[in-house]
Write an enzyme that holds these catalytic residues in place. Structure first.
Site, PDB file in Angstrom:
ATOM      1  N   HIS A   1      -5.974   2.161   1.602  1.00  0.00           N
ATOM      2  CA  HIS A   1      -5.511   3.634   1.770  1.00  0.00           C
ATOM      3  C   HIS A   1      -5.880   4.127   3.067  1.00  0.00           C
ATOM      4  CE1 HIS A   1      -3.131   3.204  -1.893  1.00  0.00           C
ATOM      5  NE2 HIS A   1      -4.296   4.045  -2.473  1.00  0.00           N
TER       6      HIS A   1
ATOM      7  N   ASP B   1       0.963  -1.123  -0.004  1.00  0.00           N
ATOM      8  CA  ASP B   1       0.052  -0.088  -0.038  1.00  0.00           C
ATOM      9  C   ASP B   1       1.006   1.247   0.096  1.00  0.00           C
ATOM     10  OD1 ASP B   1      -1.858   1.974   0.399  1.00  0.00           O
ATOM     11  OD2 ASP B   1      -2.798   1.204   1.901  1.00  0.00           O
ATOM     12  N   HIS B   2       1.156   1.680  -1.085  1.00  0.00           N
ATOM     13  CA  HIS B   2       2.169   2.904  -1.316  1.00  0.00           C
ATOM     14  C   HIS B   2       1.889   4.155  -0.479  1.00  0.00           C
ATOM     15  CE1 HIS B   2      -0.074   5.691  -3.871  1.00  0.00           C
ATOM     16  NE2 HIS B   2      -0.749   4.719  -4.300  1.00  0.00           N
TER      17      HIS B   2
END
Length: 520
Positions: A269, A206-207
């Protein structure tokens, strides 16, 4: 008075200076020798995110000399063609250095594959050859940058060809979102993954967690005594988490028509940011202990009452409007979108964390496309003062204080409070204590993808999603998705103009609780 209405001028802004460090100078961590295999190397993710990140890490001398990249995709191309394609992509990066690119491009190789077992043999042969040449110690990082439909086939073939086995070096796999479409599909994918890789080899990326201000949440909370004692239901009125995007779907109708905003932004996110805000302090700053505490937050999420879904969820879809002074078409006018599509591009969701710290404190989550501005922030709004001792002096009610963590585009930490206005009359004014996160820092700035790529190579899973956390997040969201998409009690998909802050119904979600959204 609500802080969303505060009128703050430049005179009421306090710029926070940089203080002396509390310990030793902060040095970068450097990954060990390794190689990276990118499946889907001709795709958008590789061009926009992965290759620029790898180029910058090489240019800044963070990646070791013993490092190379193998691109793999269905596109017909040779090594030089791949290098030219990536050069065009990387030239979009600020401060492009032709000399640095020339050296980096020597580490790039490409193989056309159709994701069958036979073509994977070509990958294996190339790895054996280049690992000997570059001396990477057979440390391998496999990155799935393909459409999700290809995940299972790639993972199974990696396993059957022995590429998931660890011997002289390590073997790790990075899986991009979406990790499944709902809880059931996520579990099916998980069966394939864990049949071929051990959990310790799997990096569910999850950048968003690589963004500096998200990482900073724990430092602010647990390294400063002034925050943690009041970080609870006794002092906090509510929490807002907003991820607003000014762009539309950017040609991704095929993906977005299947996903929608809840799958695209909330399952990963936003819920992950919520976990950092709501988690308890671990006994020590260590990956698994931190992830344990984040998982506990997901376990404590109060299930949404599907029979009263409209009381907790608002969904919307952007119509034609204007963003940044330019005309913007509506969602159903985007290429590839069904003309009768009811896919939501905006959602606002009210959730509760049922535990001792957060009982009955609402968390308002919001995300949407084609909104007025691009910004992501967390707002911790505190309760008002318990006794209005200035009621005979001040005409207006004293509003609450707020602690704001701006995640993007300008990373900063802000505290809003009240002081006396200069002059003979007793008047209050709102003051903003503002700390730009990069102020005073002269070292290397890492993007979100640069950070998570380094962590993959280092084997640090702090910012990655664990299996139980992934399943709990899907378990919370899947009933909402089913009810919102096809249930008899599904809420209306409210239209909102491109360039606005979303549908009016999202404002009402807070107004009925006596609250308002905090925007920029």
């Amino acid at each position: 008075m609500d802080i969303g209405d505060s009128n703050l001028d430049s005179e009421a802004t306090i710029k926070v200076g940089t203080v002396a460090p509390t310990g030793e100078p902060c040095e970068e961590l450097y990954p060990p020798p390794c190689c990276m295999v990118i499946f889907g190397a001709s795709g958008d993710l590789t061009r926009r995110k992965l290759m620029p990140a790898l180029y910058r890490l090489t240019k800044d001398k963070i990646l070791p000399d013993n490092f190379f990249v193998v691109g793999a995709a269905r596109t017909e191309m040779d090594d030089n063609g791949f290098r030219r394609m990536m050069e065009d992509a990387v030239k979009e990066v600020k401060n492009f250095d032709a000399k640095a690119w020339k050296e980096f491009s020597k580490r790039l190789f490409y193989r056309k594959i159709d994701y069958s077992k036979d073509t994977f043999e070509n990958i294996k042969k190339l790895l054996d050859e280049k690992e000997e040449q570059f001396g990477t110690g057979r440390n391998r990082l496999f990155y799935l940058a393909t459409p999700p439909s290809a995940y299972s086939g790639i993972i199974e073939t990696l396993g059957s060809r022995g590429l998931s086995e660890e011997g002289e070096g390590w073997s790790r796999i990075v899986i991009e979102k979406p990790y499944g479409h709902d809880l059931e599909s996520a579990k099916r994918l998980e069966e394939v993954v864990l049949k071929n890789f051990d959990e310790q080899q799997v990096y569910r990326i999850d950048h968003y967690l690589g963004k500096e201000t998200v990482q900073n949440i724990m430092m602010l909370r647990f390294a400063n005594l002034i925050f943690e004692p009041i970080w609870n239901r006794r002092y906090i009125d509510h929490v807002q988490i907003t991820v607003a995007e000014s762009m539309g779907i950017e040609g991704r109708a095929g993906y977005y028509e299947q996903a929608g905003v809840l799958r695209d932004m909330f399952q990963n996110h936003i819920l992950q940011v919520l976990a950092f805000i709501a988690m308890e302090p671990p006994s020590i700053y260590e990956s698994e202990l931190v992830r344990d505490e984040r998982v506990k937050v997901f376990r404590a999420l109060r299930p949404i009452d599907i029979n009263k879904l409209s009381e907790s969820l608002v969904i919307g879809q952007y119509a034609a409007g204007e963003v940044g002074g330019k005309a913007a078409q509506g969602y159903i006018e985007e290429e590839g979108v069904a003309k009768d599509s009811m896919v939501p591009t905006f959602a606002a969701l009210k959730v509760f964390v049922d535990n001792w710290r957060w009982q009955d404190v609402p968390f308002y989550l919001r995300s949407g496309k084609r909104l007025s501005e691009k910004f992501s922030q967390v707002t911790i709004q505190f309760k008002g003062v318990p006794h209005q001792m200035f009621r005979e002096t001040l005409a207006a009610e004293i509003g609450p204080n707020a602690f704001i963590l701006r995640i993007q585009p300008d990373e900063r930490v802000q505290l809003r409070f009240h002081t006396k206005n200069p002059g003979s009359k007793v008047c209050l004014r709102d003051v903003l204590m503002d700390f730009p996160y990069m102020q005073g820092y002269t070292g290397i700035e890492l993007s979100d993808y640069e950070r998570v790529l380094i962590d993959c190579m280092l084997g640090d899973k702090m910012l990655f999603v664990r299996r139980d956390g992934m399943e709990l997040a899907w378990g919370f969201l899947t009933p909402i998705l089913k009810a919102a998409e096809r249930g008899p009690l599904r809420p209306e998909v409210d239209l909102y103009k491109a360039g606005s802050y979303g549908p009016f119904e999202a404002d009402k979600l807070l107004q009925k609780d006596g609250r308002r959204w905090v925007n920029l």
